[in-house]
Enzyme design. Structure first.
Site, PDB file in Angstrom:
ATOM      1  N   SER A 183     -35.434   9.179   9.443  1.00 59.06           N
ATOM      2  CA  SER A 183     -35.043   8.468  10.657  1.00 59.06           C
ATOM      3  C   SER A 183     -34.959   9.450  11.813  1.00 59.06           C
ATOM      4  CB  SER A 183     -33.678   7.798  10.472  1.00 59.06           C
ATOM      5  OG  SER A 183     -33.225   7.220  11.688  1.00 59.06           O
ATOM      6  N   TYR A 212     -24.108   8.779   7.872  1.00 54.11           N
ATOM      7  CA  TYR A 212     -25.469   8.230   7.837  1.00 54.11           C
ATOM      8  C   TYR A 212     -26.460   9.178   8.494  1.00 54.11           C
ATOM      9  CZ  TYR A 212     -29.552   5.458   8.976  1.00 54.11           C
ATOM     10  OH  TYR A 212     -30.855   5.034   9.115  1.00 54.11           O
TER      11      TYR A 212
END
Length: 261
Positions: A138, A151
């Site tokens: 990501s 995260y």
């Protein structure tokens, strides 16, 4: 669709990017083994079969070694031509307000489960000197994620791991590609309890577009792909901006109560 005789495993494939990656594989003629930790994986499999794909589905919790082993065993020893390691979990709110069990499950899913599955499948690929691995990282991995601290850190791990593994395998016929999307229209933000944040409510990228770009990069043997011009710009800025500044900016996007009216 005609089968190519190739076999792909796609994780996190019940919805969102994972399901769209599975569609890309099916369109290319791959036989599929898809996995997720929820019953919806059977519905996803039925949808893919309706389009003519040959699909097996496994409900497995990839945050556990038992879940990884269950998925690997479901392949029944068949050589894996492509592993699309997409399973992931999000978690919003301030770190000290998060439940430790939720934190542990995120780390075990995003990091340990991914590493364990790639270790198993990667060794099988190395024995044949053939295969493709796609890891869903990501652009979050470029930024200290205030109010998504664990995260973002997990995605930073995956981004780094992907490039390192690729380098280790550069003299083989195994390719490793990192898909690095930005905010994408999936169930991610609802599941992460982030629908009261700016990033949770703003317009996002289309999951199908993201998956197609990632799949094509994998098939072309590219090292990585950042999807979307806005996301490419963000990663460029993140490479030169101080981490403290990035963390402050992330707060404006992810802190509870920042959602637009």
């Amino acid at each position: 669709m005609a089968s190519s005789g190739q076999f792909a495993i796609v994780t996190g494939a019940s919805t969102g990017i994972g399901l769209e990656l599975a569609r890309c594989c099916a369109d290319e003629g791959f036989d599929l083994l898809i996995a997720a930790d929820e019953p919806e994986i059977e519905r996803a499999a039925a949808s893919l079969r309706a389009d003519g794909a040959k699909v097996e589905a496994v409900q497995a919790d990839l945050s556990t070694s038992e879940g990884v082993e269950k998925l690997y065993a479901a392949a029944k020893g068949r050589p894996v031509d492509a592993l699309l390691a997409n399973a992931g979990r999000g978690l919003g709110h301030a770190f000290l307000d998060q439940d430790l069990a939720d934190i542990r499950r995120l780390i075990n899913t995003n990091v340990m489960g991914t590493v364990e599955l790639i270790h198993k499948v990667g060794n099988q690929m190395r024995s044949r000197n053939a295969g493709r691995i796609l890891i869903t990282g990501s652009i979050a991995g470029f930024t200290p994620g205030s109010f998504q601290a664990v995260y973002n850190a997990s995605k930073s791990f995956l981004n780094s791991f992907s490039f390192a593994l690729r380098e280790e395998l550069k003299d083989t016929k195994i390719t490793v590609t990192c898909l690095m999307p930005g905010a994408t229209e999936t169930d991610f933000f609802r599941r992460a309890d982030m629908m009261d944040t700016k990033v949770g409510t703003e317009k996002k990228d289309d999951a199908g577009d993201v998956a197609r770009q990632g799949f094509q990069a994998m098939m072309d043997g590219e090292s990585d792909v950042v999807t979307g011009m806005k996301n490419k710009l963000q990663t460029t800025i993140a490479n030169v901006m101080p981490a403290e500044t990035l963390a402050k900016q992330h707060r404006k996007m992810a802190e509870p109560g920042t959602a637009k009216d």
